[in-house]
Design a protein around this motif. Sequence first.
Motif, PDB file in Angstrom:
ATOM      1  N   ASP A 187      37.184  27.492  48.507  1.00  0.00           N
ATOM      2  CA  ASP A 187      36.605  28.528  47.642  1.00  0.00           C
ATOM      3  C   ASP A 187      35.243  28.113  47.092  1.00  0.00           C
ATOM      4  O   ASP A 187      34.317  28.915  47.032  1.00  0.00           O
ATOM      5  CB  ASP A 187      37.571  28.815  46.487  1.00  0.00           C
ATOM      6  CG  ASP A 187      37.143  30.029  45.690  1.00  0.00           C
ATOM      7  OD1 ASP A 187      37.362  31.144  46.187  1.00  0.00           O
ATOM      8  OD2 ASP A 187      36.571  29.860  44.592  1.00  0.00           O
ATOM      9  N   ALA A 222      39.416  35.940  50.245  1.00  0.00           N
ATOM     10  CA  ALA A 222      38.720  37.188  50.604  1.00  0.00           C
ATOM     11  C   ALA A 222      37.758  36.999  51.778  1.00  0.00           C
ATOM     12  O   ALA A 222      36.590  37.374  51.715  1.00  0.00           O
ATOM     13  CB  ALA A 222      37.991  37.771  49.393  1.00  0.00           C
ATOM     14  N   ASP A 224      39.137  39.910  44.882  1.00  0.00           N
ATOM     15  CA  ASP A 224      38.153  40.025  45.950  1.00  0.00           C
ATOM     16  C   ASP A 224      36.844  39.294  45.618  1.00  0.00           C
ATOM     17  O   ASP A 224      35.763  39.816  45.788  1.00  0.00           O
ATOM     18  CB  ASP A 224      37.880  41.512  46.237  1.00  0.00           C
ATOM     19  CG  ASP A 224      37.378  41.714  47.656  1.00  0.00           C
ATOM     20  OD1 ASP A 224      37.592  40.814  48.484  1.00  0.00           O
ATOM     21  OD2 ASP A 224      36.766  42.759  47.919  1.00  0.00           O
ATOM     22  N   ARG A 225      36.980  38.077  45.146  1.00  0.00           N
ATOM     23  CA  ARG A 225      35.867  37.194  44.810  1.00  0.00           C
ATOM     24  C   ARG A 225      35.014  37.692  43.647  1.00  0.00           C
ATOM     25  O   ARG A 225      33.926  37.192  43.424  1.00  0.00           O
ATOM     26  CB  ARG A 225      34.952  36.943  46.025  1.00  0.00           C
ATOM     27  CG  ARG A 225      35.656  36.331  47.194  1.00  0.00           C
ATOM     28  CD  ARG A 225      34.678  35.615  48.092  1.00  0.00           C
ATOM     29  NE  ARG A 225      34.090  34.484  47.396  1.00  0.00           N
ATOM     30  CZ  ARG A 225      34.686  33.337  47.239  1.00  0.00           C
ATOM     31  NH1 ARG A 225      35.882  33.136  47.699  1.00  0.00           N
ATOM     32  NH2 ARG A 225      34.095  32.358  46.601  1.00  0.00           N
ATOM     33  N   LEU A 249      41.103  29.251  40.235  1.00  0.00           N
ATOM     34  CA  LEU A 249      39.916  29.772  40.919  1.00  0.00           C
ATOM     35  C   LEU A 249      39.122  30.711  40.021  1.00  0.00           C
ATOM     36  O   LEU A 249      37.899  30.740  40.070  1.00  0.00           O
ATOM     37  CB  LEU A 249      40.303  30.475  42.219  1.00  0.00           C
ATOM     38  CG  LEU A 249      40.777  29.558  43.334  1.00  0.00           C
ATOM     39  CD1 LEU A 249      41.010  30.335  44.606  1.00  0.00           C
ATOM     40  CD2 LEU A 249      39.788  28.442  43.583  1.00  0.00           C
ATOM     41  N   ARG A 309      35.315  29.826  39.540  1.00  0.00           N
ATOM     42  CA  ARG A 309      34.275  30.762  39.960  1.00  0.00           C
ATOM     43  C   ARG A 309      33.364  31.148  38.809  1.00  0.00           C
ATOM     44  O   ARG A 309      32.182  31.411  39.004  1.00  0.00           O
ATOM     45  CB  ARG A 309      34.912  32.020  40.542  1.00  0.00           C
ATOM     46  CG  ARG A 309      35.504  31.789  41.920  1.00  0.00           C
ATOM     47  CD  ARG A 309      36.301  32.981  42.368  1.00  0.00           C
ATOM     48  NE  ARG A 309      36.972  32.702  43.638  1.00  0.00           N
ATOM     49  CZ  ARG A 309      37.853  33.526  44.197  1.00  0.00           C
ATOM     50  NH1 ARG A 309      38.175  34.648  43.592  1.00  0.00           N
ATOM     51  NH2 ARG A 309      38.420  33.221  45.341  1.00  0.00           N
ATOM     52  N   ASP A 328      43.916  36.692  51.012  1.00  0.00           N
ATOM     53  CA  ASP A 328      43.691  37.465  49.781  1.00  0.00           C
ATOM     54  C   ASP A 328      42.899  36.653  48.766  1.00  0.00           C
ATOM     55  O   ASP A 328      41.956  37.144  48.153  1.00  0.00           O
ATOM     56  CB  ASP A 328      45.024  37.874  49.135  1.00  0.00           C
ATOM     57  CG  ASP A 328      45.707  38.988  49.908  1.00  0.00           C
ATOM     58  OD1 ASP A 328      45.066  39.500  50.844  1.00  0.00           O
ATOM     59  OD2 ASP A 328      46.845  39.314  49.584  1.00  0.00           O
TER      60      ASP A 328
END
Lengths: 274, 140
Positions: A157, A199, B71-72, B29, B33, A196
């Motif tokens: 990620d 993505a 979706d990020r 995450l 992120r 998922d």
Amino acid sequence: MTAPPARVILICSGKGGVGKTTLTANLGIALARLGETTVVLDADFGLRNLDLLLGLENRIVYNAQDVLEETCRLEQALVKHKQEPNLSLLPAGNARMLDWLTSDDMKKIVGMLAERANFVLIDCPAGIETGFRNAAAAAREAIVITTPEMAAVRDADRVIGLLNTQGVAPVQMVLNRVRPKMVANQEMLGVSDVTDILALPLLGLVLEDEQVITSTNRGEPLTLNGSLSPAGRAYMNVARRLRGEEVPLIDPSRERRGLRARLMGKIRRTTGLF
Amino acid sequence: MALFDFLQHLLGLQKPSATTARERLQLVLAHDRSDLNPELLERMRREILEVVQKYVEIDIESGDVSLATDDRVTALVANLPIRRARPLPSNSLETKARANPSNPEVLAPGDNPEIPEPIPSQSSELMDVQDAAHEPSPSP
């Protein structure tokens, strides 16, 4: 007649040991077998291994460093694979290259390779430091390889985030070392879980396969021989999909389910509980 | 050990480890992120609550500010059930003065229907305010 521009593809993962170099070697052979002129570049200057996986370690004379320093021509440094002459390797220089190599150097090397091949595959070092950034700067597209493990997915990620900011596109994913039985027993993240979360479009699905180890021992990637093992078939399919062919993904849930999953399924059906 | 796990699983005492992995990953995450550590998030949560509390009475216990990712795209999601609009003291808010600069003294709480409205719309750029328990603001 002008050749179409080469596809320059970075193969990266973030975490080490998830199968970058194995994928690069197998994909390189597979593309070469499909008739594509392919060069694989070992950008892991610290811990180079691509030569070993391809069985070319004894034939290296010059490397990327010599090409940059102009002590040899590019043709002299490229190691051609004996059985698949469509494939050449540009070996990594020594680990001291890490100190001075810039992203411009990397772009220069890749640009030279792109002139003479249809596909340039860059085997990226693990991590997200300079080595990765230099390699990413020279690539147009990327394949992120990961396994269904927490640490590998998390690191993937991070890498995807960095690729997005560097403008590398498209970024696709190969999910490696999936154990269908564990997935069926809900003891391992499944394919849809990982796609998922990250993505990304799934370019390939590779099941855990002991043949990978034996093929590495011999320095003969699985895609090299005709009778392909499950992982070899998966790598071959990745190459086909990269060229735009429509190849259906294998369905890991079709594999034999474990005892627990079958028992739980039976209990669920008969009792109507949970 | 595997048998013990199996029995626990069978009795519904333990989630499958893949489910746990998925949940843990999604949470970590969302933080990775956004580059926000839990401490910073907590500080931001407190400040957001303070600001919102100036305008409305909220249920602090059930209030929640967290990161969600889909979706990020990471979003800051605030779910702040509103008990009722706070009666506005006449000189504490600049918004009111700006809304009616000529005569700030005359404004009584609830007189100006515009005042409770900007709260969700102003903050919606930053966060997705889901005021589940939103009630029409009562005028005292």
